[in-house]
Motif scaffolding. Structure first.
Motif, PDB file in Angstrom:
ATOM      1  N   LEU A  12       0.855  -1.175   0.000  1.00  0.00           N
ATOM      2  CA  LEU A  12       0.000   0.000   0.000  1.00  0.00           C
ATOM      3  C   LEU A  12       0.896   1.231   0.000  1.00  0.00           C
ATOM      4  O   LEU A  12       1.684   1.434   0.923  1.00  0.00           O
ATOM      5  N   PHE A  13       0.818   2.022  -1.042  1.00  0.00           N
ATOM      6  CA  PHE A  13       1.572   3.269  -1.120  1.00  0.00           C
ATOM      7  C   PHE A  13       0.696   4.384  -0.570  1.00  0.00           C
ATOM      8  O   PHE A  13      -0.477   4.468  -0.905  1.00  0.00           O
ATOM      9  N   TYR A  14       1.260   5.222   0.268  1.00  0.00           N
ATOM     10  CA  TYR A  14       0.464   6.284   0.884  1.00  0.00           C
ATOM     11  C   TYR A  14       1.245   7.588   0.930  1.00  0.00           C
ATOM     12  O   TYR A  14       2.475   7.598   0.879  1.00  0.00           O
ATOM     13  N   SER A  15       0.510   8.672   0.994  1.00  0.00           N
ATOM     14  CA  SER A  15       1.081   9.995   1.220  1.00  0.00           C
ATOM     15  C   SER A  15       0.504  10.521   2.518  1.00  0.00           C
ATOM     16  O   SER A  15      -0.650  10.236   2.852  1.00  0.00           O
ATOM     17  N   ALA A  16       1.307  11.264   3.258  1.00  0.00           N
ATOM     18  CA  ALA A  16       0.863  11.785   4.548  1.00  0.00           C
ATOM     19  C   ALA A  16       1.397  13.196   4.749  1.00  0.00           C
ATOM     20  O   ALA A  16       2.478  13.531   4.284  1.00  0.00           O
ATOM     21  N   GLY A  17       0.634  13.992   5.442  1.00  0.00           N
ATOM     22  CA  GLY A  17       1.024  15.363   5.729  1.00  0.00           C
ATOM     23  C   GLY A  17       0.393  16.328   4.736  1.00  0.00           C
ATOM     24  O   GLY A  17      -0.325  15.937   3.829  1.00  0.00           O
ATOM     25  N   GLN A  18       0.672  17.591   4.922  1.00  0.00           N
ATOM     26  CA  GLN A  18       0.138  18.628   4.032  1.00  0.00           C
ATOM     27  C   GLN A  18       1.114  18.807   2.868  1.00  0.00           C
ATOM     28  O   GLN A  18       2.288  19.100   3.076  1.00  0.00           O
ATOM     29  N   TRP A  19       0.618  18.630   1.636  1.00  0.00           N
ATOM     30  CA  TRP A  19       1.488  18.590   0.465  1.00  0.00           C
ATOM     31  C   TRP A  19       2.355  19.820   0.298  1.00  0.00           C
ATOM     32  O   TRP A  19       3.426  19.761  -0.313  1.00  0.00           O
ATOM     33  N   TYR A  20       1.949  20.937   0.821  1.00  0.00           N
ATOM     34  CA  TYR A  20       2.684  22.188   0.617  1.00  0.00           C
ATOM     35  C   TYR A  20       3.680  22.473   1.743  1.00  0.00           C
ATOM     36  O   TYR A  20       4.244  23.558   1.797  1.00  0.00           O
ATOM     37  N   THR A  21       3.913  21.499   2.620  1.00  0.00           N
ATOM     38  CA  THR A  21       4.857  21.693   3.721  1.00  0.00           C
ATOM     39  C   THR A  21       6.016  20.706   3.612  1.00  0.00           C
ATOM     40  O   THR A  21       5.915  19.691   2.914  1.00  0.00           O
ATOM     41  N   PRO A  22       7.099  20.975   4.309  1.00  0.00           N
ATOM     42  CA  PRO A  22       8.232  20.040   4.319  1.00  0.00           C
ATOM     43  C   PRO A  22       7.913  18.706   5.002  1.00  0.00           C
ATOM     44  O   PRO A  22       8.701  17.780   4.928  1.00  0.00           O
ATOM     45  N   GLY A  49      12.475  18.110   0.133  1.00  0.00           N
ATOM     46  CA  GLY A  49      13.799  18.630   0.440  1.00  0.00           C
ATOM     47  C   GLY A  49      14.375  19.376  -0.744  1.00  0.00           C
ATOM     48  O   GLY A  49      13.893  19.257  -1.872  1.00  0.00           O
ATOM     49  N   ASN A  50      15.402  20.135  -0.503  1.00  0.00           N
ATOM     50  CA  ASN A  50      16.075  20.910  -1.547  1.00  0.00           C
ATOM     51  C   ASN A  50      15.096  21.744  -2.369  1.00  0.00           C
ATOM     52  O   ASN A  50      15.179  21.807  -3.591  1.00  0.00           O
ATOM     53  N   GLY A  51      14.102  22.337  -1.695  1.00  0.00           N
ATOM     54  CA  GLY A  51      13.143  23.185  -2.373  1.00  0.00           C
ATOM     55  C   GLY A  51      11.998  22.430  -3.031  1.00  0.00           C
ATOM     56  O   GLY A  51      11.150  23.029  -3.669  1.00  0.00           O
ATOM     57  N   ARG A  52      11.959  21.090  -2.899  1.00  0.00           N
ATOM     58  CA  ARG A  52      10.884  20.295  -3.496  1.00  0.00           C
ATOM     59  C   ARG A  52       9.761  20.114  -2.491  1.00  0.00           C
ATOM     60  O   ARG A  52       9.995  19.873  -1.313  1.00  0.00           O
ATOM     61  N   THR A  53       8.519  20.196  -2.947  1.00  0.00           N
ATOM     62  CA  THR A  53       7.351  19.876  -2.138  1.00  0.00           C
ATOM     63  C   THR A  53       6.352  19.138  -3.014  1.00  0.00           C
ATOM     64  O   THR A  53       6.461  19.133  -4.240  1.00  0.00           O
ATOM     65  N   GLY A  54       5.366  18.492  -2.381  1.00  0.00           N
ATOM     66  CA  GLY A  54       4.306  17.826  -3.127  1.00  0.00           C
ATOM     67  C   GLY A  54       4.755  16.552  -3.806  1.00  0.00           C
ATOM     68  O   GLY A  54       4.460  16.319  -4.971  1.00  0.00           O
ATOM     69  N   ILE A  55       5.454  15.688  -3.100  1.00  0.00           N
ATOM     70  CA  ILE A  55       6.018  14.480  -3.699  1.00  0.00           C
ATOM     71  C   ILE A  55       5.050  13.296  -3.711  1.00  0.00           C
ATOM     72  O   ILE A  55       5.439  12.185  -3.999  1.00  0.00           O
ATOM     73  N   GLY A  56       3.767  13.507  -3.445  1.00  0.00           N
ATOM     74  CA  GLY A  56       2.782  12.420  -3.442  1.00  0.00           C
ATOM     75  C   GLY A  56       2.305  12.084  -4.839  1.00  0.00           C
ATOM     76  O   GLY A  56       2.868  12.520  -5.842  1.00  0.00           O
ATOM     77  N   GLY A  57       1.258  11.292  -4.918  1.00  0.00           N
ATOM     78  CA  GLY A  57       0.692  10.912  -6.202  1.00  0.00           C
ATOM     79  C   GLY A  57       1.432   9.776  -6.871  1.00  0.00           C
ATOM     80  O   GLY A  57       1.467   9.672  -8.091  1.00  0.00           O
ATOM     81  N   LEU A  58       2.017   8.894  -6.081  1.00  0.00           N
ATOM     82  CA  LEU A  58       2.777   7.767  -6.605  1.00  0.00           C
ATOM     83  C   LEU A  58       1.887   6.841  -7.435  1.00  0.00           C
ATOM     84  O   LEU A  58       0.735   6.600  -7.097  1.00  0.00           O
ATOM     85  N   THR A  59       2.426   6.320  -8.522  1.00  0.00           N
ATOM     86  CA  THR A  59       1.731   5.348  -9.361  1.00  0.00           C
ATOM     87  C   THR A  59       2.602   4.108  -9.498  1.00  0.00           C
ATOM     88  O   THR A  59       3.795   4.214  -9.775  1.00  0.00           O
ATOM     89  N   ALA A  60       2.012   2.933  -9.289  1.00  0.00           N
ATOM     90  CA  ALA A  60       2.730   1.672  -9.456  1.00  0.00           C
ATOM     91  C   ALA A  60       2.208   0.968 -10.699  1.00  0.00           C
ATOM     92  O   ALA A  60       1.051   1.126 -11.074  1.00  0.00           O
ATOM     93  N   PHE A  61       3.062   0.189 -11.337  1.00  0.00           N
ATOM     94  CA  PHE A  61       2.652  -0.537 -12.533  1.00  0.00           C
ATOM     95  C   PHE A  61       3.469  -1.815 -12.647  1.00  0.00           C
ATOM     96  O   PHE A  61       4.503  -1.972 -12.008  1.00  0.00           O
TER      97      PHE A  61
END
Length: 67
Positions: A12-22, A49-61
């Motif tokens: 199960l891939f999940y994202s957690a936290g507020q996308w616009y925060t570190p 990190g390094n100025g990147r945010t919003g790393i969710g939305g993972l897709t598996a195939f």
């Protein structure tokens, strides 16, 4: 969520936290069945990190060889 035939479990891939925060992360939980129970497989594997945010939305195939 995808089936992992080698172990007979589900990932199960999940994202957690507020996308616009570190504090936004993406992680994996291993589940015995699609309905659970699930346990965290590892610490979050994608973090901001390094100025990147919003790393969710993972897709598996599955590729043509089944990998």
């Amino acid at each position: 969520m995808i089936a992992e035939p080698l172990t007979g479990t589900y990932l199960l891939f999940y994202s957690a936290g507020q996308w616009y925060t570190p504090n936004y992360v993406t992680g994996i939980a291993r589940c015995k069945k699609p309905t659970g129970p699930c346990t965290l497989a590892v610490d979050p594997f994608l973090i901001n990190g390094n100025g990147r945010t919003g790393i969710g939305g993972l897709t598996a195939f599955t590729d043509e060889t089944g990998g």
